[in-house]
Design a protein around this motif. Sequence first.
Motif, PDB file in Angstrom:
ATOM      1  N   ILE A 161      52.578 130.266  49.722  1.00 44.71           N
ATOM      2  CA  ILE A 161      53.116 130.510  48.383  1.00 44.71           C
ATOM      3  C   ILE A 161      52.207 131.512  47.695  1.00 44.71           C
ATOM      4  CG2 ILE A 161      53.557 129.502  46.111  1.00 44.71           C
ATOM      5  CD1 ILE A 161      54.363 126.939  47.456  1.00 44.71           C
TER       6      ILE A 161
ATOM      7  N   GLY B 281      55.899 118.192  39.911  1.00 49.81           N
ATOM      8  CA  GLY B 281      57.253 118.299  40.438  1.00 49.81           C
ATOM      9  C   GLY B 281      57.670 117.117  41.288  1.00 49.81           C
TER      10      GLY B 281
ATOM     11  N   ASP C 128      53.418 124.038  36.697  1.00 44.48           N
ATOM     12  CA  ASP C 128      53.614 124.808  37.929  1.00 44.48           C
ATOM     13  C   ASP C 128      53.335 123.977  39.183  1.00 44.48           C
ATOM     14  OD1 ASP C 128      54.275 127.155  36.558  1.00 44.48           O
ATOM     15  OD2 ASP C 128      52.168 127.709  36.330  1.00 44.48           O
TER      16      ASP C 128
ATOM     17  N   SER D 118      58.944 119.696  48.459  1.00 44.00           N
ATOM     18  CA  SER D 118      58.839 119.753  47.013  1.00 44.00           C
ATOM     19  C   SER D 118      58.969 121.192  46.527  1.00 44.00           C
ATOM     20  CB  SER D 118      57.491 119.157  46.576  1.00 44.00           C
ATOM     21  OG  SER D 118      57.377 119.089  45.184  1.00 44.00           O
ATOM     22  N   GLU D 119      58.550 121.405  45.285  1.00 44.39           N
ATOM     23  CA  GLU D 119      58.528 122.732  44.680  1.00 44.39           C
ATOM     24  C   GLU D 119      57.202 122.926  43.969  1.00 44.39           C
ATOM     25  OE1 GLU D 119      60.909 124.103  41.032  1.00 44.39           O
ATOM     26  OE2 GLU D 119      62.114 124.874  42.710  1.00 44.39           O
ATOM     27  N   VAL D 120      56.526 124.019  44.282  1.00 47.54           N
ATOM     28  CA  VAL D 120      55.246 124.359  43.651  1.00 47.54           C
ATOM     29  C   VAL D 120      55.332 125.790  43.146  1.00 47.54           C
ATOM     30  CG1 VAL D 120      52.778 124.753  44.048  1.00 47.54           C
ATOM     31  CG2 VAL D 120      53.902 122.755  45.068  1.00 47.54           C
ATOM     32  N   ASN D 121      55.026 125.981  41.896  1.00 43.22           N
ATOM     33  CA  ASN D 121      55.092 127.303  41.268  1.00 43.22           C
ATOM     34  C   ASN D 121      56.481 127.938  41.454  1.00 43.22           C
ATOM     35  OD1 ASN D 121      53.818 129.353  39.739  1.00 43.22           O
ATOM     36  ND2 ASN D 121      53.498 130.586  41.589  1.00 43.22           N
ATOM     37  N   ASN D 122      57.502 127.083  41.317  1.00 41.00           N
ATOM     38  CA  ASN D 122      58.900 127.516  41.423  1.00 41.00           C
ATOM     39  C   ASN D 122      59.286 128.010  42.818  1.00 41.00           C
ATOM     40  OD1 ASN D 122      59.480 126.990  38.628  1.00 41.00           O
ATOM     41  ND2 ASN D 122      58.460 128.938  38.111  1.00 41.00           N
ATOM     42  N   GLU D 123      58.537 127.618  43.831  1.00 41.78           N
ATOM     43  CA  GLU D 123      58.858 127.972  45.209  1.00 41.78           C
ATOM     44  C   GLU D 123      58.910 126.712  46.067  1.00 41.78           C
ATOM     45  OE1 GLU D 123      56.870 131.222  47.099  1.00 41.78           O
ATOM     46  OE2 GLU D 123      56.296 132.134  45.179  1.00 41.78           O
ATOM     47  N   PHE D 124      59.719 126.777  47.136  1.00 43.21           N
ATOM     48  CA  PHE D 124      59.815 125.654  48.065  1.00 43.21           C
ATOM     49  C   PHE D 124      58.451 125.378  48.699  1.00 43.21           C
ATOM     50  CE2 PHE D 124      60.485 124.151  52.458  1.00 43.21           C
ATOM     51  CZ  PHE D 124      61.100 122.933  52.174  1.00 43.21           C
ATOM     52  N   ALA D 125      58.088 124.087  48.750  1.00 48.66           N
ATOM     53  CA  ALA D 125      56.767 123.720  49.263  1.00 48.66           C
ATOM     54  C   ALA D 125      56.867 122.552  50.228  1.00 48.66           C
ATOM     55  CB  ALA D 125      55.839 123.354  48.106  1.00 48.66           C
TER      56      ALA D 125
ATOM     57  N   SER E 170      59.360 115.273  44.673  1.00 49.85           N
ATOM     58  CA  SER E 170      59.271 115.433  46.128  1.00 49.85           C
ATOM     59  C   SER E 170      60.238 114.484  46.815  1.00 49.85           C
ATOM     60  CB  SER E 170      57.849 115.133  46.624  1.00 49.85           C
ATOM     61  OG  SER E 170      56.903 116.043  46.116  1.00 49.85           O
TER      62      SER E 170
END
Length: 209
Positions: free
Chosen positions: A95, A197, A194, A60-67, A199
């Motif tokens: 992150i 998102g 943020d 997924s994406e968390v706070n605009n970063e790959f997660a 997944s």
Amino acid sequence: MLQAATYKVFVSAVLLVAMTGTGWANTFHIEQVPREPTDETLITERTSIGLFGGPVIKFSEVNNEFAVLVGGYGGFVINHALMIGGGGYGLTNEITTGVYPYGPLYLRCGYGGLILGYTLGSRKVTHLSFHSLIGAGAVSLEPNYYYDWYDDAFFVFEPGLDLEFNITQHFRMGIGGSYRFIQGIDTYGLTDEDISGASVSLTFKFGMF
């Protein structure tokens, strides 16, 4: 005269058989009573209940970063279709967000709750599985790995859809997607958006379905 007598005996025998047959028919007459219409239900007298569990990996994406979130879920399966259970997931990769005077702040996040689902064509090799998680979670920002600096709780609703494959009778694998709807975050510049998102997930299920 002999022929006439024989004819009378034959006719009498036929009449006797006919009367006897009619009596037996009346004796064993079966009355057909129409059945009352009944409602179709998910749970019937022949309800089957299975049990399963397994790990899940979410990208997924968390706070605009790959997660990457790792966790699992499990529960009961009713009539090979309705699923009731629970599960939880946690952020596993690093992150950062913001800058603390002595270095960056590391973001930690996890959530879990009740999971409800429904499977279409469960006994087919490939089938669809719908599911939704309703629960809560927490997010924290840490200047290092030893203590929290900021933390906050939130509500989460995550509907999803998987394409499942019956690998064996007791093992299924799913590829799917979901979307996290987060509400309640207000800490050190972080917002609901943020952490919310989409997944893409890999699911591994073991049990009796």
